[in-house]
Structures are given as C-alpha cells and as structure tokens.
Write a protein that holds these residues in place. Structure first.
Motif, PDB file in Angstrom:
ATOM      1  N   UNK A   7       0.824  -1.210   0.000  1.00 18.68           N
ATOM      2  CA  UNK A   7       0.000   0.000   0.000  1.00 18.68           C
ATOM      3  C   UNK A   7       0.861   1.264   0.000  1.00 18.68           C
ATOM      4  N   UNK A   8       1.967   1.236   0.752  1.00 17.42           N
ATOM      5  CA  UNK A   8       2.848   2.405   0.790  1.00 17.42           C
ATOM      6  C   UNK A   8       3.508   2.626  -0.560  1.00 17.42           C
ATOM      7  N   UNK A   9       3.946   1.549  -1.207  1.00 13.98           N
ATOM      8  CA  UNK A   9       4.559   1.674  -2.530  1.00 13.98           C
ATOM      9  C   UNK A   9       3.540   2.189  -3.542  1.00 13.98           C
ATOM     10  N   UNK A  10       2.317   1.675  -3.488  1.00 11.15           N
ATOM     11  CA  UNK A  10       1.270   2.132  -4.403  1.00 11.15           C
ATOM     12  C   UNK A  10       0.998   3.626  -4.222  1.00 11.15           C
ATOM     13  N   UNK A  11       0.910   4.068  -2.974  1.00 10.32           N
ATOM     14  CA  UNK A  11       0.653   5.483  -2.719  1.00 10.32           C
ATOM     15  C   UNK A  11       1.821   6.346  -3.184  1.00 10.32           C
ATOM     16  N   UNK A  12       3.037   5.866  -2.964  1.00  6.02           N
ATOM     17  CA  UNK A  12       4.229   6.613  -3.353  1.00  6.02           C
ATOM     18  C   UNK A  12       4.282   6.788  -4.867  1.00  6.02           C
ATOM     19  N   UNK A  13       4.052   5.722  -5.606  1.00  9.11           N
ATOM     20  CA  UNK A  13       4.087   5.781  -7.071  1.00  9.11           C
ATOM     21  C   UNK A  13       2.977   6.680  -7.590  1.00  9.11           C
ATOM     22  N   UNK A  14       1.815   6.622  -6.947  1.00  7.39           N
ATOM     23  CA  UNK A  14       0.673   7.432  -7.374  1.00  7.39           C
ATOM     24  C   UNK A  14       0.946   8.921  -7.200  1.00  7.39           C
ATOM     25  N   UNK A  15       1.688   9.291  -6.150  1.00  8.72           N
ATOM     26  CA  UNK A  15       1.920  10.696  -5.839  1.00  8.72           C
ATOM     27  C   UNK A  15       3.059  11.323  -6.639  1.00  8.72           C
ATOM     28  N   UNK A  16       4.002  10.527  -7.108  1.00  6.36           N
ATOM     29  CA  UNK A  16       5.178  11.069  -7.783  1.00  6.36           C
ATOM     30  C   UNK A  16       4.948  11.124  -9.285  1.00  6.36           C
ATOM     31  N   UNK A  17       5.159  12.283  -9.923  1.00  2.00           N
ATOM     32  CA  UNK A  17       5.064  12.350 -11.390  1.00  2.00           C
ATOM     33  C   UNK A  17       6.005  11.349 -12.038  1.00  2.00           C
ATOM     34  N   UNK A  18       5.646  10.884 -13.232  1.00  2.00           N
ATOM     35  CA  UNK A  18       6.376   9.789 -13.877  1.00  2.00           C
ATOM     36  C   UNK A  18       7.863  10.088 -14.051  1.00  2.00           C
ATOM     37  N   UNK A  19       8.205  11.277 -14.561  1.00  4.50           N
ATOM     38  CA  UNK A  19       9.618  11.590 -14.788  1.00  4.50           C
ATOM     39  C   UNK A  19      10.377  11.745 -13.470  1.00  4.50           C
ATOM     40  N   UNK A  20       9.701  12.312 -12.461  1.00  6.91           N
ATOM     41  CA  UNK A  20      10.333  12.427 -11.145  1.00  6.91           C
ATOM     42  C   UNK A  20      10.551  11.043 -10.544  1.00  6.91           C
ATOM     43  N   UNK A  21       9.618  10.125 -10.797  1.00  6.52           N
ATOM     44  CA  UNK A  21       9.759   8.751 -10.304  1.00  6.52           C
ATOM     45  C   UNK A  21      10.951   8.069 -10.964  1.00  6.52           C
ATOM     46  N   UNK A  22      11.130   8.331 -12.230  1.00  8.84           N
ATOM     47  CA  UNK A  22      12.279   7.762 -12.942  1.00  8.84           C
ATOM     48  C   UNK A  22      13.592   8.250 -12.321  1.00  8.84           C
ATOM     49  N   UNK A  23      13.635   9.545 -11.993  1.00  3.51           N
ATOM     50  CA  UNK A  23      14.834  10.120 -11.361  1.00  3.51           C
ATOM     51  C   UNK A  23      15.052   9.521  -9.976  1.00  3.51           C
ATOM     52  N   UNK A  24      13.973   9.371  -9.221  1.00  2.00           N
ATOM     53  CA  UNK A  24      14.071   8.819  -7.864  1.00  2.00           C
ATOM     54  C   UNK A  24      14.577   7.387  -7.892  1.00  2.00           C
ATOM     55  N   UNK A  25      14.058   6.585  -8.805  1.00  2.00           N
ATOM     56  CA  UNK A  25      14.499   5.193  -8.916  1.00  2.00           C
ATOM     57  C   UNK A  25      15.967   5.124  -9.329  1.00  2.00           C
TER      58      UNK A  25
END
Length: 346
Positions: A7-25
C-alpha cells in the motif's frame, strides 16, 4: 512483501510524477539494468505500479526498501507539507563533538526507550543535513508507515525542522533530540512555512543581510510638482534612502521565500463611556492579523523601498528577519512583538 508495504509503494508511485519517479528510482540505485528497462514511464500509473510491485516481489524487498525510496523523494521534494522550526538550548560541553554515527546510535536508542514500537531511518544529505524518518507506534500497535514524521537537523547547530508531528509525539521527539545532541532543552522557534529552505535560511541567516550604515532618521518627503535638477536629485536621494532602509530591514538580493507572518493581538477593552465592558475581568480581546505572499520578505522590502510603507520600517515587520520568526504575540506592555509557542498540529 506484506500488505502495508504494498500500500505504501502504491501510494508513493501514485503521488510522484512519472519523470520524477524515474529520477528517484535512478538515485535509489537498486534496480538492475534489465529491471529499469522493464519500467515504461510513458504508461499509465497503474501499469507502472504493477511493474514495480512485481519487481519488489521478485527481489523480496520489504518495508525497509520502500521507505528508502520515499526518503529519497521527500529529500528532493521537501515542500509538500508544513515545516516547524525548533531551537535546542543550553548545549553541554561536548555538544560540538557529536558526530553522525554517535548521533544516529543515540537517537535511535533514546527513542526506542520512550516508544515500544517505532521505526527510525536516518540519512545524511549532500548539504550536510541529517534527515530522520520516524514511523510511530505505541505499546500495542506497529509503526504507522503511512503517516511518518520527518526531521531535519544540521549537526553542530541548534536548529531542528519538523513536519507531520502531533502534540502527543512532540515530547517524545524532543527528549530524544535533547539527549542525542547533548543539550538541556528545546523550544519552539515560532517559525513555520511550507518551504523548508526558506525557514532554514531565515533562521540560520543564510541570505545576504545589509547592516546599517547611514540614514538613521525618519525620511520626510514633499510632494513636488515642479521639475528641476535639484528637486530630481533630492527625490533620487530619498529613493536611495528608502531602498537602503528596506534592505537593512529585510536583506538584499534573493530573500528566503517565506510565505506568511502571523500577529496575534491580545488587549483589553478600553472605553470609559462603557463601564460594563471596561470593568470586565475576563480574558482579553484577541484578534489575528496574517500577512501572506509568495515571497513575503521581498514584498515588504518593495513596499518600503517604493514608499508604500513608511521608513524606517516598523519593528513589527523588521522583527521577522531580525528574530527569525513569523509568529508574534502583541500585548499591552508596549514593548513590541513578543513570541509565544506555536504548536505544530496535523
């Protein structure tokens, strides 16, 4: 991977814009090259979420790894909540010698003694700030990773910045900080805002200040309709004087982006013709005035420099950068704005 981690991972991915998520990963640096290629950031969020969930399951990653990812995102994007500043008081003789490893061990140990179930993750940022993520539990429940508290502290300074802290958790955090930093106490700094860098720079004086040089008196301007070189020169000097005083009060160059200041007035009713109200011995009358702007200090400086606000700047406004606060209580003692504890609530 348990349900809470999912649930925490789902919420985290949902809140982060796609390109920002790519940078974070990418900063997280736990995915293999093949795993990174398998995540298509052009796809809808639910597809990205399912892909990442499958990778987490395949690697048997746990809550520890999800919170690592969350911390990286929060550190890079801190302006998502309200931050409150606190100041450590009365350092002990060895306070300056506390280093990161010692602080981490003692903070975790002290907090674990106070709270039976608590999860603490500590990470040092590139700007030397120590970031702390705390998931609170109690004697009967596991740590709630869905509502963590974040704490930022620069070692060898007395300043602490906190977000998402309840009144119940505040004394626990305060005691752990006091003990692990070798201080005798901690107090509210009466400074808060959504931009962490702004309240940090204001409190730690990390911006270009201007100290008084001349023009100590009150400026008096005359309305002049006749144009001649001498009058224009005098008006230019008045403008320079106003600008000098504005910079002395608020600083020069880029200023911390403080967004608000609150003044709470506490006074008694005064009207000799109304004995019913004047003779009441109840609580004083109260009112609150709030100044708001995308950059309050810059707005106030411009008002003073342009002549919209009078100069020298009133202590009610110049106290914001001078004292590093944006919450004041004005009472009847005539001594100007005084501070009062402003409790963070969520």
């Amino acid at each position: 991977m348990d349900d809470l981690s999912r649930r925490l991972l789902q919420r985290l991915v949902r809140r982060i814009p796609a390109q920002a998520l790519k940078t974070t990963l990418g900063k997280w640096d736990r995915l293999t090259a093949a795993q990174r290629q398998s995540v298509d950031f052009t796809q809808p969020k639910w597809t990205i979420t399912e892909t990442l969930l499958a990778i987490f399951e395949e690697n048997e990653w746990t809550m520890k790894h999800v919170t690592e990812l969350e911390m990286i995102h929060i550190i890079d994007n801190p302006n998502q909540g309200m931050w409150y500043a606190f100041q450590l008081m009365d350092p002990e003789d060895d306070a300056k010698s506390v280093e990161l490893t010692q602080f981490k061990e003692q903070f975790k140990a002290h907090l674990s003694e106070l709270v039976r179930h608590v999860s603490v993750k500590i990470k040092k940022h590139t700007d030397e700030a120590v970031w702390i993520r705390i998931a609170w539990g109690d004697s009967f429940s596991r740590p709630n990773h869905m509502k963590p508290t974040y704490v930022v502290h620069h070692l060898q300074t007395p300043y602490v910045f906190v977000t998402s802290l309840t009144s119940k958790q505040k004394p626990l955090l305060s005691q752990a900080l006091i003990l692990s930093t070798r201080h005798q106490g901690i107090k509210d700094a009466n400074l808060s805002g959504r931009k962490l860098a702004a309240i940090r720079d204001l409190l730690m004086k990390q911006y270009q200040q201007v100290f008084p040089t001349k023009y100590p008196g009150t400026l008096t301007e005359k309305n002049q309709t006749v144009s001649n070189p001498r009058i224009e020169r005098e008006q230019a000097e008045l403008g320079e004087n106003r600008f000098q005083m504005a910079c002395e009060a608020f600083g020069d160059g880029m200023l911390p982006q403080l967004q608000s200041a609150i003044y709470k007035l506490e006074t008694k009713f005064r009207d000799h013709t109304n004995k019913t109200m004047t003779e009441r011995e109840e609580l004083p009358f109260k009112c609150v005035v709030k100044f708001s702007s995308t950059n309050l200090l810059e707005s106030l400086r411009e008002c003073a420099a342009s002549g919209i606000a009078s100069t020298p700047v009133t202590p009610l406004l110049s106290s914001i950068p001078l004292k590093g606060r944006n919450y004041f209580v004005i009472t009847d003692n005539g001594l100007g704005p005084s501070s009062q504890t402003n409790q963070p609530q969520n």
